[in-house]
Design a protein around this motif. Sequence first.
Motif, PDB file in Angstrom:
ATOM      1  N   SER A   1       0.785  -1.224   0.000  1.00  0.00           N
ATOM      2  CA  SER A   1       0.000   0.000   0.000  1.00  0.00           C
ATOM      3  C   SER A   1       0.821   1.279   0.000  1.00  0.00           C
ATOM      4  O   SER A   1       0.258   2.359  -0.019  1.00  0.00           O
ATOM      5  CB  SER A   1      -0.903   0.025   1.242  1.00  0.00           C
ATOM      6  OG  SER A   1      -1.733  -1.107   1.247  1.00  0.00           O
ATOM      7  N   TYR A   2       2.151   1.181   0.042  1.00  0.00           N
ATOM      8  CA  TYR A   2       2.989   2.366   0.171  1.00  0.00           C
ATOM      9  C   TYR A   2       3.969   2.473  -0.996  1.00  0.00           C
ATOM     10  O   TYR A   2       4.509   1.475  -1.453  1.00  0.00           O
ATOM     11  CB  TYR A   2       3.802   2.310   1.474  1.00  0.00           C
ATOM     12  CG  TYR A   2       2.946   2.282   2.707  1.00  0.00           C
ATOM     13  CD1 TYR A   2       2.578   3.451   3.335  1.00  0.00           C
ATOM     14  CD2 TYR A   2       2.506   1.081   3.244  1.00  0.00           C
ATOM     15  CE1 TYR A   2       1.794   3.443   4.470  1.00  0.00           C
ATOM     16  CE2 TYR A   2       1.721   1.054   4.376  1.00  0.00           C
ATOM     17  CZ  TYR A   2       1.365   2.243   4.990  1.00  0.00           C
ATOM     18  OH  TYR A   2       0.587   2.221   6.099  1.00  0.00           O
TER      19      TYR A   2
ATOM     20  N   TRP B   1       5.497  -0.332  -5.234  1.00  0.00           N
ATOM     21  CA  TRP B   1       4.504  -0.462  -4.173  1.00  0.00           C
ATOM     22  C   TRP B   1       4.952  -1.583  -3.249  1.00  0.00           C
ATOM     23  O   TRP B   1       5.369  -2.649  -3.699  1.00  0.00           O
ATOM     24  CB  TRP B   1       3.124  -0.791  -4.744  1.00  0.00           C
ATOM     25  CG  TRP B   1       2.499   0.344  -5.479  1.00  0.00           C
ATOM     26  CD1 TRP B   1       2.386   0.475  -6.826  1.00  0.00           C
ATOM     27  CD2 TRP B   1       1.901   1.511  -4.916  1.00  0.00           C
ATOM     28  NE1 TRP B   1       1.752   1.659  -7.133  1.00  0.00           N
ATOM     29  CE2 TRP B   1       1.439   2.317  -5.984  1.00  0.00           C
ATOM     30  CE3 TRP B   1       1.706   1.963  -3.615  1.00  0.00           C
ATOM     31  CZ2 TRP B   1       0.802   3.527  -5.786  1.00  0.00           C
ATOM     32  CZ3 TRP B   1       1.070   3.177  -3.419  1.00  0.00           C
ATOM     33  CH2 TRP B   1       0.628   3.944  -4.497  1.00  0.00           C
ATOM     34  N   GLY B   2       4.858  -1.371  -1.962  1.00  0.00           N
ATOM     35  CA  GLY B   2       5.255  -2.387  -1.002  1.00  0.00           C
ATOM     36  C   GLY B   2       4.811  -2.002   0.392  1.00  0.00           C
ATOM     37  O   GLY B   2       4.013  -1.084   0.573  1.00  0.00           O
TER      38      GLY B   2
ATOM     39  N   GLU C   1      10.644   2.355   3.078  1.00  0.00           N
ATOM     40  CA  GLU C   1      11.631   3.143   3.821  1.00  0.00           C
ATOM     41  C   GLU C   1      13.038   2.635   3.543  1.00  0.00           C
ATOM     42  O   GLU C   1      13.957   3.419   3.311  1.00  0.00           O
ATOM     43  CB  GLU C   1      11.334   3.081   5.317  1.00  0.00           C
ATOM     44  CG  GLU C   1      10.131   3.876   5.739  1.00  0.00           C
ATOM     45  CD  GLU C   1       9.806   3.726   7.217  1.00  0.00           C
ATOM     46  OE1 GLU C   1      10.485   2.927   7.907  1.00  0.00           O
ATOM     47  OE2 GLU C   1       8.883   4.410   7.668  1.00  0.00           O
ATOM     48  N   GLN C   2      13.211   1.314   3.550  1.00  0.00           N
ATOM     49  CA  GLN C   2      14.527   0.732   3.297  1.00  0.00           C
ATOM     50  C   GLN C   2      14.993   1.042   1.880  1.00  0.00           C
ATOM     51  O   GLN C   2      16.139   1.413   1.660  1.00  0.00           O
ATOM     52  CB  GLN C   2      14.487  -0.784   3.518  1.00  0.00           C
ATOM     53  CG  GLN C   2      15.826  -1.448   3.309  1.00  0.00           C
ATOM     54  CD  GLN C   2      16.874  -0.961   4.293  1.00  0.00           C
ATOM     55  OE1 GLN C   2      16.591  -0.803   5.477  1.00  0.00           O
ATOM     56  NE2 GLN C   2      18.078  -0.720   3.827  1.00  0.00           N
ATOM     57  N   SER C   3      14.093   0.920   0.921  1.00  0.00           N
ATOM     58  CA  SER C   3      14.434   1.210  -0.467  1.00  0.00           C
ATOM     59  C   SER C   3      14.832   2.674  -0.647  1.00  0.00           C
ATOM     60  O   SER C   3      15.788   2.990  -1.372  1.00  0.00           O
ATOM     61  CB  SER C   3      13.247   0.862  -1.373  1.00  0.00           C
ATOM     62  OG  SER C   3      13.549   1.133  -2.704  1.00  0.00           O
ATOM     63  N   MET C   4      14.122   3.571   0.007  1.00  0.00           N
ATOM     64  CA  MET C   4      14.431   4.993  -0.114  1.00  0.00           C
ATOM     65  C   MET C   4      15.763   5.321   0.567  1.00  0.00           C
ATOM     66  O   MET C   4      16.551   6.107   0.045  1.00  0.00           O
ATOM     67  CB  MET C   4      13.300   5.837   0.472  1.00  0.00           C
ATOM     68  CG  MET C   4      13.412   7.301   0.136  1.00  0.00           C
ATOM     69  SD  MET C   4      13.622   7.715  -1.624  1.00  0.00           S
ATOM     70  CE  MET C   4      12.111   7.157  -2.345  1.00  0.00           C
TER      71      MET C   4
ATOM     72  N   PHE D   1      -0.096   6.656  -0.743  1.00  0.00           N
ATOM     73  CA  PHE D   1      -0.904   5.549  -0.255  1.00  0.00           C
ATOM     74  C   PHE D   1      -1.809   5.096  -1.384  1.00  0.00           C
ATOM     75  O   PHE D   1      -2.494   5.908  -2.000  1.00  0.00           O
ATOM     76  CB  PHE D   1      -1.750   5.966   0.951  1.00  0.00           C
ATOM     77  CG  PHE D   1      -0.916   6.451   2.094  1.00  0.00           C
ATOM     78  CD1 PHE D   1      -0.325   5.561   2.956  1.00  0.00           C
ATOM     79  CD2 PHE D   1      -0.706   7.802   2.284  1.00  0.00           C
ATOM     80  CE1 PHE D   1       0.460   6.004   4.003  1.00  0.00           C
ATOM     81  CE2 PHE D   1       0.063   8.261   3.330  1.00  0.00           C
ATOM     82  CZ  PHE D   1       0.650   7.359   4.192  1.00  0.00           C
ATOM     83  N   ARG D   2      -1.824   3.805  -1.640  1.00  0.00           N
ATOM     84  CA  ARG D   2      -2.650   3.263  -2.716  1.00  0.00           C
ATOM     85  C   ARG D   2      -4.119   3.373  -2.358  1.00  0.00           C
ATOM     86  O   ARG D   2      -4.540   3.006  -1.261  1.00  0.00           O
ATOM     87  CB  ARG D   2      -2.291   1.807  -2.973  1.00  0.00           C
ATOM     88  CG  ARG D   2      -3.015   1.227  -4.181  1.00  0.00           C
ATOM     89  CD  ARG D   2      -2.576  -0.160  -4.443  1.00  0.00           C
ATOM     90  NE  ARG D   2      -1.282  -0.102  -5.115  1.00  0.00           N
ATOM     91  CZ  ARG D   2      -0.694  -1.153  -5.658  1.00  0.00           C
ATOM     92  NH1 ARG D   2      -1.259  -2.333  -5.579  1.00  0.00           N
ATOM     93  NH2 ARG D   2       0.457  -1.032  -6.256  1.00  0.00           N
ATOM     94  N   LYS D   3      -4.906   3.905  -3.282  1.00  0.00           N
ATOM     95  CA  LYS D   3      -6.344   4.038  -3.045  1.00  0.00           C
ATOM     96  C   LYS D   3      -6.958   2.648  -2.930  1.00  0.00           C
ATOM     97  O   LYS D   3      -6.636   1.749  -3.679  1.00  0.00           O
ATOM     98  CB  LYS D   3      -7.018   4.786  -4.192  1.00  0.00           C
ATOM     99  CG  LYS D   3      -6.623   6.237  -4.251  1.00  0.00           C
ATOM    100  CD  LYS D   3      -7.329   6.946  -5.370  1.00  0.00           C
ATOM    101  CE  LYS D   3      -6.885   8.396  -5.428  1.00  0.00           C
ATOM    102  NZ  LYS D   3      -7.523   9.115  -6.517  1.00  0.00           N
ATOM    103  N   GLY D   4      -7.877   2.525  -1.989  1.00  0.00           N
ATOM    104  CA  GLY D   4      -8.562   1.253  -1.799  1.00  0.00           C
ATOM    105  C   GLY D   4      -7.748   0.261  -0.995  1.00  0.00           C
ATOM    106  O   GLY D   4      -8.152  -0.867  -0.841  1.00  0.00           O
ATOM    107  N   SER D   5      -6.605   0.672  -0.481  1.00  0.00           N
ATOM    108  CA  SER D   5      -5.774  -0.254   0.258  1.00  0.00           C
ATOM    109  C   SER D   5      -6.262  -0.472   1.688  1.00  0.00           C
ATOM    110  O   SER D   5      -5.795  -1.348   2.371  1.00  0.00           O
ATOM    111  CB  SER D   5      -4.329   0.247   0.298  1.00  0.00           C
ATOM    112  OG  SER D   5      -4.258   1.467   0.987  1.00  0.00           O
TER     113      SER D   5
END
Length: 75
Positions: free
Chosen positions: A4-5, A18-19, A25-28, A47-51
């Motif tokens: 969802s992020y 998306w993960g 955070e780790q990827s960034m 934030f993914r809509k509908g998540s």
Amino acid sequence: MADSYRYRCGECGHRTAWGSESQGEQSMETHYARSHPHIAPGGMVEFRKGSSGGGSGCLIAVGIVVLLLILASRR
């Protein structure tokens, strides 16, 4: 809800996949360490809509209304 992020870099527009929140955070942090080593990580989170799993509340409300209509028609 695990995917969802998505994080966006505040310096160059890089986006993570998306993960989960911790994966993003780790990827960034990894991206900033490689591409912007002397800058503190920043940017924004999407934030993914509908998540949130929403929508079932509406279904429950419709079910209650139908049940009340059935009960009202029997009297």
